[in-house]
Design a protein around this motif. Sequence first.
Motif, PDB file in Angstrom:
ATOM      1  N   GLN A  65       0.816  -1.229   0.000  1.00  0.00           N
ATOM      2  CA  GLN A  65       0.000   0.000   0.000  1.00  0.00           C
ATOM      3  C   GLN A  65       0.842   1.268   0.000  1.00  0.00           C
ATOM      4  N   THR A  66       2.036   1.207   0.561  1.00  0.00           N
ATOM      5  CA  THR A  66       2.821   2.428   0.776  1.00  0.00           C
ATOM      6  C   THR A  66       4.051   2.532  -0.127  1.00  0.00           C
ATOM      7  N   GLY A  67       4.180   1.649  -1.090  1.00  0.00           N
ATOM      8  CA  GLY A  67       5.277   1.771  -2.051  1.00  0.00           C
ATOM      9  C   GLY A  67       6.627   1.297  -1.551  1.00  0.00           C
ATOM     10  N   CYS A  68       6.615   0.455  -0.537  1.00  0.00           N
ATOM     11  CA  CYS A  68       7.900  -0.114  -0.089  1.00  0.00           C
ATOM     12  C   CYS A  68       8.407  -1.117  -1.135  1.00  0.00           C
ATOM     13  N   ASP A  69       9.697  -1.417  -1.055  1.00  0.00           N
ATOM     14  CA  ASP A  69      10.278  -2.365  -2.018  1.00  0.00           C
ATOM     15  C   ASP A  69      10.075  -3.813  -1.597  1.00  0.00           C
ATOM     16  N   GLY A  70       9.548  -4.023  -0.400  1.00  0.00           N
ATOM     17  CA  GLY A  70       9.307  -5.391   0.020  1.00  0.00           C
ATOM     18  C   GLY A  70       9.036  -5.465   1.504  1.00  0.00           C
ATOM     19  N   ALA A  71       8.967  -6.688   2.009  1.00  0.00           N
ATOM     20  CA  ALA A  71       8.665  -6.911   3.425  1.00  0.00           C
ATOM     21  C   ALA A  71       9.515  -8.053   3.949  1.00  0.00           C
ATOM     22  N   HIS A  72       9.820  -7.962   5.250  1.00  0.00           N
ATOM     23  CA  HIS A  72      10.500  -9.062   5.934  1.00  0.00           C
ATOM     24  C   HIS A  72       9.540  -9.690   6.934  1.00  0.00           C
ATOM     25  N   LEU A  73       9.305 -10.982   6.808  1.00  0.00           N
ATOM     26  CA  LEU A  73       8.371 -11.686   7.680  1.00  0.00           C
ATOM     27  C   LEU A  73       9.078 -12.756   8.494  1.00  0.00           C
ATOM     28  N   GLY A  74       8.635 -12.874   9.745  1.00  0.00           N
ATOM     29  CA  GLY A  74       9.121 -13.939  10.609  1.00  0.00           C
ATOM     30  C   GLY A  74       8.223 -15.150  10.509  1.00  0.00           C
ATOM     31  N   GLN A  75       8.483 -16.102  11.380  1.00  0.00           N
ATOM     32  CA  GLN A  75       7.717 -17.359  11.344  1.00  0.00           C
ATOM     33  C   GLN A  75       6.325 -17.202  11.942  1.00  0.00           C
ATOM     34  N   THR A  76       6.054 -16.095  12.625  1.00  0.00           N
ATOM     35  CA  THR A  76       4.715 -15.880  13.192  1.00  0.00           C
ATOM     36  C   THR A  76       4.075 -14.622  12.618  1.00  0.00           C
ATOM     37  N   ASP A  77       4.506 -14.224  11.436  1.00  0.00           N
ATOM     38  CA  ASP A  77       3.996 -12.986  10.817  1.00  0.00           C
ATOM     39  C   ASP A  77       3.043 -13.271   9.670  1.00  0.00           C
ATOM     40  N   GLY A  78       2.333 -14.376   9.735  1.00  0.00           N
ATOM     41  CA  GLY A  78       1.342 -14.691   8.699  1.00  0.00           C
ATOM     42  C   GLY A  78       1.910 -15.601   7.627  1.00  0.00           C
ATOM     43  N   SER A  79       1.036 -15.900   6.668  1.00  0.00           N
ATOM     44  CA  SER A  79       1.389 -16.848   5.611  1.00  0.00           C
ATOM     45  C   SER A  79       2.429 -16.246   4.652  1.00  0.00           C
ATOM     46  N   HIS A  80       3.525 -16.956   4.493  1.00  0.00           N
ATOM     47  CA  HIS A  80       4.555 -16.490   3.559  1.00  0.00           C
ATOM     48  C   HIS A  80       4.065 -16.617   2.116  1.00  0.00           C
ATOM     49  N   ALA A  81       3.282 -17.642   1.861  1.00  0.00           N
ATOM     50  CA  ALA A  81       2.759 -17.821   0.495  1.00  0.00           C
ATOM     51  C   ALA A  81       1.801 -16.681   0.144  1.00  0.00           C
ATOM     52  N   ALA A  82       0.943 -16.303   1.102  1.00  0.00           N
ATOM     53  CA  ALA A  82       0.021 -15.193   0.846  1.00  0.00           C
ATOM     54  C   ALA A  82       0.785 -13.889   0.649  1.00  0.00           C
ATOM     55  N   ALA A  83       1.839 -13.718   1.442  1.00  0.00           N
ATOM     56  CA  ALA A  83       2.650 -12.504   1.304  1.00  0.00           C
ATOM     57  C   ALA A  83       3.325 -12.462  -0.069  1.00  0.00           C
ATOM     58  N   ARG A  84       3.816 -13.619  -0.513  1.00  0.00           N
ATOM     59  CA  ARG A  84       4.458 -13.680  -1.839  1.00  0.00           C
ATOM     60  C   ARG A  84       3.485 -13.208  -2.932  1.00  0.00           C
ATOM     61  N   LYS A  85       2.238 -13.678  -2.794  1.00  0.00           N
ATOM     62  CA  LYS A  85       1.213 -13.322  -3.770  1.00  0.00           C
ATOM     63  C   LYS A  85       0.918 -11.816  -3.726  1.00  0.00           C
ATOM     64  N   LEU A  86       0.785 -11.322  -2.516  1.00  0.00           N
ATOM     65  CA  LEU A  86       0.484  -9.900  -2.314  1.00  0.00           C
ATOM     66  C   LEU A  86       1.606  -9.010  -2.844  1.00  0.00           C
ATOM     67  N   LEU A  87       2.835  -9.410  -2.595  1.00  0.00           N
ATOM     68  CA  LEU A  87       3.982  -8.590  -2.993  1.00  0.00           C
ATOM     69  C   LEU A  87       4.236  -8.654  -4.494  1.00  0.00           C
ATOM     70  N   GLY A  88       3.764  -9.726  -5.123  1.00  0.00           N
ATOM     71  CA  GLY A  88       3.991  -9.873  -6.555  1.00  0.00           C
ATOM     72  C   GLY A  88       5.442 -10.195  -6.855  1.00  0.00           C
ATOM     73  N   PRO A  89       5.773 -10.297  -8.133  1.00  0.00           N
ATOM     74  CA  PRO A  89       7.123 -10.746  -8.488  1.00  0.00           C
ATOM     75  C   PRO A  89       8.208  -9.680  -8.296  1.00  0.00           C
ATOM     76  N   ASP A  90       7.802  -8.406  -8.231  1.00  0.00           N
ATOM     77  CA  ASP A  90       8.826  -7.357  -8.249  1.00  0.00           C
ATOM     78  C   ASP A  90       9.241  -6.847  -6.877  1.00  0.00           C
ATOM     79  N   ARG A  91       8.413  -7.136  -5.866  1.00  0.00           N
ATOM     80  CA  ARG A  91       8.800  -6.708  -4.522  1.00  0.00           C
ATOM     81  C   ARG A  91       9.482  -7.869  -3.801  1.00  0.00           C
ATOM     82  N   THR A  92      10.333  -7.506  -2.864  1.00  0.00           N
ATOM     83  CA  THR A  92      11.144  -8.499  -2.138  1.00  0.00           C
ATOM     84  C   THR A  92      10.380  -9.103  -0.962  1.00  0.00           C
TER      85      THR A  92
END
Length: 222
Positions: A90-117
């Motif tokens: 939503q805010t134009g960051c280049d990506g996100a760092h998630l831990g093991q208790t920060d939600g689904s990594h697969a869902a985050a991958r989908k949300l971030l798309g191929p161009d964000r980290t």
Amino acid sequence: MPASAKADAHGGGGEARCRLYLITPPALDPARFADDLGRALDAGDVAALQLRLKDADDDALRRAIDVLRPVAQARKVAFLLNDRADLAVQTGCDGAHLGQTDGSHAAARKLLGPDRTLGVTCHGSRHLAMEAGEVGADYVAFGAFFPTSTKAVEHKAEVGLLEWWSEMFELPCVAIGGITAENCAPLVRAGADFLAVVGAVWNHPEGPAAGVRAMDAAIAEA
Ligand SMILES: Cc1ncc(COP(=O)(O)OP(=O)(O)O)c(N)n1
Ligand SMILES: Cc1nc(C(=O)O)sc1CCOP(=O)(O)O
Ligand SMILES: [Mg+2]
């Protein structure tokens, strides 16, 4: 890490070159911190900056992102958000760092798309790292390698994990936890693509710019 930073980490196809990955102090005033940040990023080579404000609500995070994201992106430093893939998009960051208790990594991958980290914490675990690779993480983070006063850590990582990972996989790995200019050489030699630090830069006795210079020099000399 965006593709450019990942390519840089490997010198465009030759020998791997480890780079500095900066994480913000745990609390900050964005307007005041912006100048310190600019000076730190101008002091040397920094591949990425992670905004990590564990106690901030969404409004405070948005304000910090609005002020600090341009400081990093203007210098071609990837601006990553801790814990929140949704807000990163939503805010134009280049990506996100998630831990093991920060939600689904697969869902985050989908949300971030191929161009964000997408970066994923894997503690000291080969298994977690392979899982992160399977869901399409752009890097895996191992730690803590050394005692740290920035955060209460429950997991430790050994240098041999970096050696194993970098021999087995192309996916970049980040080392984190109590890393300083004085102790980082074995991590660099073991194959860490990035060293993530808080205290080594923001608590450096001669200031953050000196902290970046010291880390860059230690990485180069390792
Ligand atoms: C580069 C990097 N590696 C590990 C972490 C730790 O993430 P997590 O386990 O989710 O813990 P918090 O940072 O959220 O307290 C990180 N932030 N960055
Ligand atoms: C945010 C964080 N995660 C860690 C992990 O082990 O996953 S250690 C850590 C703190 C890193 O700060 P410093 O460089 O000051 O030790
Ligand atoms: Mg987290």
